[in-house]
Write a protein that holds these residues in place. Structure first.
Motif, mmCIF file in Angstrom:
data_model
loop_
_atom_site.group_PDB
_atom_site.id
_atom_site.type_symbol
_atom_site.label_atom_id
_atom_site.label_comp_id
_atom_site.label_asym_id
_atom_site.label_seq_id
_atom_site.Cartn_x
_atom_site.Cartn_y
_atom_site.Cartn_z
ATOM 1 N N ASN A 165 39.441 42.117 49.220
ATOM 2 C CA ASN A 165 38.061 42.506 48.908
ATOM 3 C C ASN A 165 37.818 42.344 47.406
ATOM 4 O OD1 ASN A 165 37.371 43.499 51.618
ATOM 5 N ND2 ASN A 165 38.790 45.168 51.172
ATOM 6 N N TRP A 166 37.115 41.295 47.047
ATOM 7 C CA TRP A 166 36.783 41.107 45.632
ATOM 8 C C TRP A 166 35.610 42.013 45.284
ATOM 9 C CZ3 TRP A 166 39.349 38.720 41.862
ATOM 10 C CH2 TRP A 166 38.703 38.557 40.635
ATOM 11 N N GLN A 199 47.580 36.829 32.410
ATOM 12 C CA GLN A 199 47.813 35.588 33.151
ATOM 13 C C GLN A 199 47.220 35.655 34.554
ATOM 14 O OE1 GLN A 199 52.068 35.249 32.952
ATOM 15 N NE2 GLN A 199 52.083 34.592 30.797
ATOM 16 N N GLN A 200 47.346 36.814 35.200
ATOM 17 C CA GLN A 200 46.783 36.968 36.537
ATOM 18 C C GLN A 200 45.257 36.885 36.498
ATOM 19 O OE1 GLN A 200 48.321 37.382 39.764
ATOM 20 N NE2 GLN A 200 46.185 36.909 40.178
ATOM 21 N N ALA A 201 44.663 37.518 35.501
ATOM 22 C CA ALA A 201 43.208 37.481 35.382
ATOM 23 C C ALA A 201 42.715 36.063 35.132
ATOM 24 C CB ALA A 201 42.758 38.417 34.260
ATOM 25 N N GLU A 202 43.453 35.294 34.336
ATOM 26 C CA GLU A 202 43.064 33.899 34.090
ATOM 27 C C GLU A 202 43.178 33.056 35.368
ATOM 28 O OE1 GLU A 202 45.629 32.903 30.873
ATOM 29 O OE2 GLU A 202 44.179 33.537 29.327
ATOM 30 N N VAL A 216 39.741 30.937 37.973
ATOM 31 C CA VAL A 216 39.587 29.639 38.647
ATOM 32 C C VAL A 216 38.661 29.777 39.855
ATOM 33 C CG1 VAL A 216 40.822 27.802 39.860
ATOM 34 C CG2 VAL A 216 41.867 28.912 37.859
ATOM 35 N N ASP A 217 38.799 30.871 40.579
ATOM 36 C CA ASP A 217 37.956 31.100 41.760
ATOM 37 C C ASP A 217 36.664 31.842 41.431
ATOM 38 O OD1 ASP A 217 39.867 29.914 43.460
ATOM 39 O OD2 ASP A 217 41.005 31.799 43.551
ATOM 40 N N HIS A 218 36.625 32.507 40.286
ATOM 41 C CA HIS A 218 35.435 33.291 39.922
ATOM 42 C C HIS A 218 35.036 32.961 38.470
ATOM 43 C CE1 HIS A 218 36.123 35.716 43.562
ATOM 44 N NE2 HIS A 218 37.411 35.681 43.212
ATOM 45 N N PRO A 219 34.594 31.748 38.226
ATOM 46 C CA PRO A 219 34.349 31.315 36.840
ATOM 47 C C PRO A 219 33.130 31.944 36.182
ATOM 48 C CG PRO A 219 33.660 29.621 38.376
ATOM 49 C CD PRO A 219 34.321 30.673 39.194
ATOM 50 N N THR A 220 32.277 32.631 36.935
ATOM 51 C CA THR A 220 31.070 33.232 36.343
ATOM 52 C C THR A 220 31.028 34.742 36.576
ATOM 53 O OG1 THR A 220 29.784 32.807 38.359
ATOM 54 C CG2 THR A 220 29.774 31.094 36.646
ATOM 55 N N ASP A 221 32.162 35.343 36.782
ATOM 56 C CA ASP A 221 32.208 36.779 37.057
ATOM 57 C C ASP A 221 32.253 37.543 35.730
ATOM 58 O OD1 ASP A 221 33.067 39.455 37.688
ATOM 59 O OD2 ASP A 221 33.665 38.706 39.651
ATOM 60 N N ALA A 222 31.154 38.207 35.401
ATOM 61 C CA ALA A 222 31.061 38.924 34.123
ATOM 62 C C ALA A 222 32.058 40.066 34.057
ATOM 63 C CB ALA A 222 29.639 39.447 33.938
ATOM 64 N N ASP A 223 32.282 40.773 35.173
ATOM 65 C CA ASP A 223 33.229 41.895 35.183
ATOM 66 C C ASP A 223 34.651 41.398 34.905
ATOM 67 O OD1 ASP A 223 31.505 44.202 36.056
ATOM 68 O OD2 ASP A 223 31.114 42.808 37.683
#
Length: 396
Positions: free
Chosen positions: A289-290, A312-315, A319-326
């Protein structure tokens, strides 16, 4: 077909009788000294048949007259039964229609037939309960004494008690029912409501799981009840790391991956300095659940000076959420904790770029404040003041 058969038999009999009487020349002589009576056999048979019908008619009339009191009593009983059944139907219809006073009156009338008197008492009890007449409700229930209706009485009483918020009384009634072997789904629903009133969260969780497996609860309601129970039980164990860990492992995978539960578990583990466990909780939940709450909680799971694996995990997530401000904000916080000033600044600025200023005003304010503190740390006072002003303007 049957009618044709009997018509053929009738006509055949008539023809046979006509032939018999036409060709029969016999006589019958009766001697009763000094009398002698002579008559034809046909007349003798006719007189015997007439005598038979006269005797049968007299006996039948006598029998009907002797049975008349019983038939009259049976008629009155059928009439009373018919009226009682009509009253029972009226009582049930009025109960469902919300006309509870009428339903109770009709239940009284329905008791005129003893066979349904106790069933009518159950209907009357529900009607009295809906009018908040607990004494009359209990009086109705006291009339149900038939062992065959004991289960109906106990289930109805438990439901009415939990509806009146007498949860302890409802559970005591359910205990009596379960002693007799009652394990119905409806009884479990009643017990679930009672334990919820009493805040017995372990029982709420157990019953919600059981009913969900049997498709007896809507999935949304089951999830909400489990969340409430788990949140309360996590709250009870928030100061005991061992108890918290043991309880967390007792949850199912679906429960651990629920956003509210995972966010709360991560918060409590972080407060107990169990950062690795909190990080694992958030990462497992985000795979399923994102959610922005979990993404923001991820920053609180970092140990000072050991946040590089999380960065590293957040980066990878970017890749899958390139516009996620949070996600950019969380990554900025992690970089800020590691004093990676350049990466932190770029991530906070991307937060402001991708965030919706109306829907995500809070994250924008936090990003401005984070940039202001970053610029203060790097001796850029004018930039820091600018972000303080912009954050204050958004807050206003």
């Amino acid at each position: 077909m049957r009618l044709l058969f009997w018509v053929a038999v009738l006509f055949g009999g008539a023809v046979g009788l006509a032939l018999f009487t036409q060709f029969n020349q016999s006589n019958v002589v009766l001697f009763y000294p000094p009398y002698r009576v002579e008559m034809s056999l046909n007349l003798t048979l006719a007189l015997l048949l007439l005598a038979f019908f006269i005797v049968w008619t007299v006996l039948s009339t006598f029998r009907h007259l002797s049975e008349m009191p019983k038939r009259a009593a049976a008629y009155r009983e059928r009439s009373r039964m018919s009226k009682a059944q009509a009253a029972m139907r009226e009582s049930i219809e009025n109960l469902f229609a919300g006309r509870f006073a009428r339903a109770e009156r009709a239940a009284h009338e329905a008791q005129a037939w003893p066979e349904q008197a106790q069933t009518a008492a159950l209907v009357g009890a529900r009607a009295a309960h809906r009018m908040q007449e607990s004494e009359r409700r209990d009086a109705w229930m006291a009339q149900v004494t038939d062992p065959e209706r004991e289960q109906a009485r106990l289930v109805s009483m438990a439901e009415l008690l939990v509806d009146a918020r007498d949860a302890e009384g409802a559970l005591a009634t359910i205990a009596q029912l379960q002693e007799k072997g009652g394990r119905q789904i409806h009884v479990q629903r009643i017990a679930l409501r009672a334990h919820q009133h009493l805040k017995n969260w372990s029982e709420v969780l157990r019953l919600a799981r059981s009913l969900e497996k049997r498709n007896a609860l809507h999935p949304v309601l089951a999830l909400r009840l489990k969340q409430m129970a788990v949140e309360a039980m996590l709250e009870e164990r928030r100061h005991d790391a061992e108890a918290l860990f043991h309880f967390w492992r007792s949850l199912t995978a679906d429960e651990r991956h629920a956003v509210r539960i995972a966010e709360l578990g991560a918060r409590y583990f972080s407060s107990l300095d169990k950062q690795n466990e909190a990080r694992r909780i958030v990462e497992e939940a985000l795979k399923v659940n994102w959610d922005s709450r979990l993404v923001q909680r991820y920053a609180d799971c970092a140990e000072p000076g050991k946040a590089l694996p999380q960065i590293q995990q957040a980066e990878k997530w970017l890749v899958d959420h390139p516009t996620d401000a949070d996600l950019y904000y969380t990554l900025g916080v992690l970089c800020l904790g590691e004093q990676l000033w350049g990466k932190a600044q770029s991530n906070f600025e991307r937060t402001l770029k991708y965030a919706d200023r109306d829907a995500q005003r809070r994250i924008c304010i936090r990003a401005h404040l984070a940039l202001a503190r970053l610029f203060e740390e790097t001796d850029r006072a004018e930039d820091a003041q600018r972000h303080y002003r912009e954050g204050a303007m958004l807050a206003a």
